[in-house]
Design a protein around this motif. Structure first.
Motif, short mmCIF file in Angstrom:
data_model
loop_
_atom_site.label_atom_id
_atom_site.label_comp_id
_atom_site.label_asym_id
_atom_site.label_seq_id
_atom_site.Cartn_x
_atom_site.Cartn_y
_atom_site.Cartn_z
N ARG A 115 11.07 -6.61 5.68
CA ARG A 115 10.33 -7.13 6.46
C ARG A 115 8.90 -6.47 6.36
N LEU A 116 8.11 -7.11 6.97
CA LEU A 116 6.78 -6.69 7.00
C LEU A 116 6.64 -5.81 8.28
N ASN A 117 6.40 -4.34 8.08
CA ASN A 117 6.48 -3.63 9.20
C ASN A 117 4.94 -3.40 9.87
N PRO A 118 4.46 -3.95 11.02
CA PRO A 118 3.18 -3.96 11.57
C PRO A 118 2.62 -2.40 11.49
N GLN A 119 3.43 -1.36 12.06
CA GLN A 119 2.95 0.10 11.97
C GLN A 119 2.61 0.41 10.48
N ALA A 120 3.72 0.18 9.76
CA ALA A 120 3.50 0.34 8.08
C ALA A 120 2.35 -0.28 7.57
N LEU A 121 1.83 -1.25 8.01
CA LEU A 121 0.96 -2.14 7.55
C LEU A 121 -0.31 -1.63 7.91
N THR A 122 -0.58 -1.04 9.17
CA THR A 122 -1.62 -0.39 9.62
C THR A 122 -1.97 0.79 9.18
N ILE A 123 -0.84 1.43 8.60
CA ILE A 123 -0.96 2.81 7.91
C ILE A 123 -1.51 2.51 6.30
N THR A 124 -1.11 1.57 6.07
CA THR A 124 -1.57 0.83 4.37
C THR A 124 -2.84 0.67 4.46
N LYS A 125 -3.17 -0.28 5.02
CA LYS A 125 -4.60 -0.83 5.21
C LYS A 125 -5.57 0.48 5.34
N ARG A 126 -5.46 1.16 6.31
CA ARG A 126 -6.19 2.43 6.51
C ARG A 126 -6.08 3.47 5.04
N GLY A 127 -5.04 3.38 4.64
CA GLY A 127 -4.76 4.13 3.67
C GLY A 127 -5.42 3.98 2.33
N VAL A 128 -5.51 2.53 2.03
CA VAL A 128 -6.09 2.21 0.44
C VAL A 128 -7.60 2.57 0.92
N ARG A 129 -8.23 2.27 2.05
CA ARG A 129 -9.70 2.72 2.00
C ARG A 129 -9.86 4.11 2.23
N ASN A 130 -8.86 4.89 2.63
CA ASN A 130 -9.24 6.55 2.81
C ASN A 130 -8.83 7.00 1.25
N VAL A 131 -8.20 6.31 0.41
CA VAL A 131 -8.34 6.60 -1.25
C VAL A 131 -9.57 6.68 -1.96
N LEU A 132 -10.16 5.26 -1.37
CA LEU A 132 -11.22 5.01 -2.14
C LEU A 132 -12.59 5.77 -1.44
N ARG A 133 -12.53 6.33 -0.14
CA ARG A 133 -13.26 7.27 0.39
C ARG A 133 -13.07 8.72 -0.37
N HIS A 134 -12.01 8.92 -0.43
CA HIS A 134 -11.52 10.25 -1.24
C HIS A 134 -11.93 10.26 -2.43
N ALA A 135 -12.10 9.24 -3.16
CA ALA A 135 -12.32 8.99 -4.77
C ALA A 135 -13.91 9.21 -4.81
N GLY A 136 -14.47 8.66 -3.58
CA GLY A 136 -16.03 8.65 -3.67
C GLY A 136 -16.64 7.08 -4.02
N VAL A 137 -15.78 6.23 -3.90
CA VAL A 137 -16.16 4.83 -4.36
C VAL A 137 -16.72 4.22 -2.97
N LEU A 138 -15.99 4.61 -1.71
CA LEU A 138 -16.69 4.09 -0.63
C LEU A 138 -17.33 5.32 0.17
N GLU A 139 -18.22 5.12 0.87
CA GLU A 139 -18.91 6.28 1.83
C GLU A 139 -17.99 6.61 2.79
N GLY A 140 -18.13 8.00 3.55
CA GLY A 140 -17.47 8.45 4.66
C GLY A 140 -15.96 9.37 4.22
N LEU A 141 -15.70 9.86 5.10
CA LEU A 141 -14.55 10.86 4.94
C LEU A 141 -13.32 9.79 5.30
N PRO A 142 -12.34 10.25 4.84
CA PRO A 142 -10.89 9.54 5.26
C PRO A 142 -10.50 9.68 6.56
N GLU A 143 -9.95 8.71 7.17
CA GLU A 143 -9.79 8.66 8.62
C GLU A 143 -8.36 8.89 9.01
#
Length: 332
Positions: free
Chosen positions: A215-243
């Motif tokens: 299934r598509l778990n809503p809680q896990a999806l929220t974690i995943t959406k935030r997580g992929v942007r956090n990885v890009l922030r961690h890499a320096g591809v996006l500005e800001g700190l991981p949330e």
């Protein structure tokens, strides 16, 4: 650069936002020059690292697919410093079918690396990812969940590595992803996986386990959406700190060996004794395995082999001999 037969319909070195296909040859009785298109999105701007994000390695794992589709729609090139390559439905035939294995040849795509350029769809695509995409990447994350068969505490997952610096960089990337658990895993047959291929290329790499149960778990999806942007922030591809998520800092854990697994000794119907995420103790009952072929026989009681967090449980009721029905994680 490579003898891959896969044709790329985007410019991997171009700027801006590009949406196209990887065309993987697939000859059929009625189409000798047939191809299977695999969607690819590239966003590039300025200078900076390259991050490859993949999902749909297994077609019945949905959180990563939807998170990368969302990222492909919403991420703007002007936000990026560097390059982001997205494969939201990497094993495209399996994604269309909603199955773990390929409907073309029954292969598990995540056991096909480093691949073979002329070995058929799965091996050819694996060879392309390994020989063309990974060498131009600084970081890579392959998004997984438990699929149809398993349910797993949402986690960023890395392998246990011998190289101390790469282990530290992997853990830092996993912490940045920000799942409830950051896990170092001893998994069954890890060698032919995309994660191992990236590690062999010297790329800082992660996998994940983000729910499951088909299934598509809503809680896990929220974690995943935030997580992929956090990885890009961690890499320096996006500005800001991981949330950080509402669960707080990621809990560092490990599954260090197969002694933290419980395997079914025979076919049957699995009745678990505990819910996902509970703390369990070694030698305590893990559940019952019921055998319908002998109504007079009592169920087989299985016990946990280690103390820790019940990190993964069998979701499908019917199991076969050798299937894991529970996996325990312990704190690092």
């Amino acid at each position: 650069m490579t003898n891959s037969p896969v044709a790329v319909e985007v410019d991997l070195w171009g700027s801006g936002r590009q949406v196209g296909q990887l065309r993987v040859p697939q000859s059929r009785d009625d189409s000798g020059w047939g191809t299977i298109p695999v969607p690819v999105v590239v966003l590039a701007n300025g200078t900076g690292p390259t991050v490859l994000l993949t999902a749909g390695n297994h077609g019945d794992e949905y959180e990563g697919q939807v998170a990368l589709l969302d990222l492909a729609r919403t991420l703007r090139p002007e936000e990026v410093q560097g390059r982001v390559i997205l494969l939201p439905a990497m094993h495209y035939p399996a994604c269309l079918a909603g199955k773990r294995l390929s409907p073309l040849d029954g292969r598990d795509f995540n056991r096909c690396f480093p691949g073979d350029p002329f070995g058929g769809f799965a091996l050819s695509l694996a060879h392309f990812v390994d020989s063309v995409l990974l060498p131009i990447c600084d970081m890579q994350m392959d998004l997984h969940s438990g699929g149809t068969g398993m349910d797993i505490v949402p986690s960023a997952v890395g392998h246990i590595l011998d190289h101390a610096e790469m282990q530290a960089r992997t853990l830092a990337m996993a912490d940045a992803f920000g799942a409830p658990v950051t896990l170092l895993l001893k998994e069954v047959n890890a060698g032919p996986t995309l994660l191992a291929a990236a590690e062999n290329r010297g790329v800082v790499a992660l996998s994940s386990e983000l729910g499951g149960g088909g299934r598509l778990n809503p809680q896990a999806l929220t974690i995943t959406k935030r997580g992929v942007r956090n990885v890009l922030r961690h890499a320096g591809v996006l500005e800001g700190l991981p949330e950080m998520g509402e669960h707080g800092p990621s809990r560092r854990m490990t599954v260090p060996d197969l002694g933290h697994y419980v395997f079914a000794p025979c076919d049957g119907i699995w009745e678990a004794a505990h819910r996902l995420g509970e703390t369990v103790r070694a030698e305590s009952p893990a559940g019952l395995l019921h055998r319908i072929e002998d109504p007079s026989a009592p169920p087989i009681e299985l016990s946990y082999r280690a103390t820790g967090l019940l990190w993964c449980v069998r979701h499908a009721g019917r199991v076969k001999a050798g299937d894991p029905v529970a996996v325990m994680a312990r704190d690092m």
